[in-house]
Write a protein that holds these residues in place. Structure first.
Motif, PDB file in Angstrom:
ATOM      1  N   ALA A 169      68.493  53.596  56.890  1.00 34.63           N
ATOM      2  CA  ALA A 169      68.359  52.188  57.258  1.00 34.63           C
ATOM      3  C   ALA A 169      67.022  51.913  57.946  1.00 34.63           C
ATOM      4  N   GLY A 170      65.971  52.513  57.431  1.00 36.52           N
ATOM      5  CA  GLY A 170      64.644  52.265  57.971  1.00 36.52           C
ATOM      6  C   GLY A 170      64.284  53.076  59.191  1.00 36.52           C
ATOM      7  N   GLU A 171      65.193  53.942  59.661  1.00 33.44           N
ATOM      8  CA  GLU A 171      64.922  54.773  60.830  1.00 33.44           C
ATOM      9  C   GLU A 171      64.970  56.241  60.428  1.00 33.44           C
ATOM     10  N   ALA A 172      64.000  56.994  60.904  1.00 32.24           N
ATOM     11  CA  ALA A 172      63.919  58.413  60.552  1.00 32.24           C
ATOM     12  C   ALA A 172      64.796  59.235  61.488  1.00 32.24           C
ATOM     13  N   PHE A 173      65.640  60.098  60.889  1.00 36.82           N
ATOM     14  CA  PHE A 173      66.499  60.999  61.654  1.00 36.82           C
ATOM     15  C   PHE A 173      66.142  62.431  61.283  1.00 36.82           C
ATOM     16  N   VAL A 194      73.349  72.744  51.385  1.00 37.40           N
ATOM     17  CA  VAL A 194      74.625  72.740  52.104  1.00 37.40           C
ATOM     18  C   VAL A 194      74.401  73.445  53.437  1.00 37.40           C
ATOM     19  N   LEU A 195      74.607  72.695  54.547  1.00 31.51           N
ATOM     20  CA  LEU A 195      74.349  73.212  55.883  1.00 31.51           C
ATOM     21  C   LEU A 195      75.647  73.295  56.673  1.00 31.51           C
ATOM     22  N   ARG A 196      75.618  74.119  57.708  1.00 35.96           N
ATOM     23  CA  ARG A 196      76.716  74.200  58.668  1.00 35.96           C
ATOM     24  C   ARG A 196      76.135  74.146  60.079  1.00 35.96           C
ATOM     25  N   GLU A 197      77.015  73.834  61.035  1.00 39.65           N
ATOM     26  CA  GLU A 197      76.593  73.701  62.430  1.00 39.65           C
ATOM     27  C   GLU A 197      75.402  72.744  62.533  1.00 39.65           C
ATOM     28  N   VAL A 198      75.599  71.559  61.983  1.00 32.81           N
ATOM     29  CA  VAL A 198      74.523  70.582  61.870  1.00 32.81           C
ATOM     30  C   VAL A 198      74.461  69.699  63.109  1.00 32.81           C
ATOM     31  N   MET A 199      73.242  69.394  63.529  1.00 28.95           N
ATOM     32  CA  MET A 199      72.976  68.434  64.590  1.00 28.95           C
ATOM     33  C   MET A 199      71.903  67.472  64.115  1.00 28.95           C
ATOM     34  N   ARG A 200      71.866  66.292  64.724  1.00 22.38           N
ATOM     35  CA  ARG A 200      70.837  65.339  64.335  1.00 22.38           C
ATOM     36  C   ARG A 200      70.407  64.521  65.547  1.00 22.38           C
ATOM     37  N   ARG A 201      69.265  63.881  65.418  1.00 20.15           N
ATOM     38  CA  ARG A 201      68.762  62.968  66.439  1.00 20.15           C
ATOM     39  C   ARG A 201      67.768  62.026  65.776  1.00 20.15           C
ATOM     40  N   PRO A 202      67.560  60.862  66.356  1.00 26.53           N
ATOM     41  CA  PRO A 202      66.483  60.004  65.849  1.00 26.53           C
ATOM     42  C   PRO A 202      65.137  60.703  66.061  1.00 26.53           C
ATOM     43  N   LEU A 203      64.266  60.551  65.118  1.00 30.58           N
ATOM     44  CA  LEU A 203      62.967  61.209  65.226  1.00 30.58           C
ATOM     45  C   LEU A 203      62.198  60.684  66.432  1.00 30.58           C
ATOM     46  N   ALA A 204      62.476  59.448  66.813  1.00 32.62           N
ATOM     47  CA  ALA A 204      61.777  58.874  67.972  1.00 32.62           C
ATOM     48  C   ALA A 204      62.153  59.578  69.267  1.00 32.62           C
ATOM     49  N   ALA A 205      63.340  60.188  69.312  1.00 31.12           N
ATOM     50  CA  ALA A 205      63.777  60.907  70.523  1.00 31.12           C
ATOM     51  C   ALA A 205      63.217  62.317  70.501  1.00 31.12           C
TER      52      ALA A 205
END
Length: 254
Positions: A169-173, A194-205
């Motif tokens: 949605a226009g934001e990089a994660f 195919v990944l496991r133990e996945v985490m994410r954050r906004p690229l801006a953070a």
């Protein structure tokens, strides 16, 4: 002159070479082989010649049947009468010839497959190997990148971590996790991870320049949050960047 018989004979002679050539290669493309035609034919000819020499020698040692190349040469010639003589000679030895071709085709299928596995097992195709220029599977770049096959035997990574940036949605994660498997499309391009133990954050953070409110630096988990689920699928077509990290676990002291 009957052109069908020489064509059929040439096809039967070269077929083991084409089978062996296709089985020893590790190619990620599943649709068409776009190798130059001359390269395909020359490699198949070399394989066919080597296999026939080996099989003729074994047949002569084990069964006392002497090779009769003149029969095949007469069949490939333009003399109709000699072709008929060759057909009669081949018909008289139909059983041994069938056993010869059948066993050779089976060997041409199984032997290169086993040889390819041995090459991969002993890392003879890794870029550090002296045999790499001859044994490296040039048609499988993703195999080397996503399996750690370029590492020496005994030093292969225990884990492979993947970090990828995805536009949502226009934001990089930024997504990060441990690689569990990967899949390719019929053209040999990477299709999904195919990944496991996945985490994410906004690229801006990203890593902050200043510590937290209490003066302590922000922890990794303060910026990332865990994605629930056993496996997470990333489509390669949706990725902006991709980072691969090879992880070797330290051995515990006894």
């Amino acid at each position: 002159m009957n052109f069908a018989l020489p064509t059929l004979a040439v096809f039967a002679l070269l077929l083991p070479g084409f089978i062996a050539r296709s089985r020893i290669k590790r190619i990620e493309r599943q649709s068409l082989d776009y190798s130059p035609f001359g390269q395909i034919v020359s490699e198949a000819l070399v394989w066919a010649l080597a296999l026939h020499l080996l099989w003729c020698g074994l047949a002569w040692l084990m069964t006392a049947y002497e090779p009769r190349p003149e029969v095949m040469l007469r069949l490939l010639g333009s003399d109709t009468a000699r072709q008929a003589q060759s057909v009669e000679a081949i018909a008289a030895m139909a059983g041994p010839i069938t056993a010869y071709l059948g066993s050779l085709l089976l060997f041409a299928y199984l032997m290169p497959t086993a040889l390819r596995r041995l090459i991969s097992h002993w890392r003879l195709d890794s870029h550090r190997s002296r045999l790499s220029p001859w044994l490296r599977f040039s048609g499988a770049p993703w195999y080397y990148l996503l399996t750690g096959a370029d590492f020496p035997r005994g030093h292969a990574p225990d884990l492979i971590a993947v970090s990828a940036i995805v536009n949502i949605a226009g934001e990089a994660f930024l997504y990060t996790g441990l690689l569990s498997d990967y899949f390719l499309d019929p053209e040999g391009k990477l299709d999904r991870l195919v990944l496991r133990e996945v985490m994410r954050r906004p690229l801006a953070a990203d890593k902050p320049e200043h510590p937290g409110a209490d003066g302590s630096p922000l922890l990794f988990t303060d910026r990332f949050y865990v994605v629930d689920g056993d496996y997470f699928v990333l489509r390669y077509s949706e990725l902006i960047t991709l980072n691969i990290e090879y992880i070797k676990l330290a051995e515990q002291a006894a």
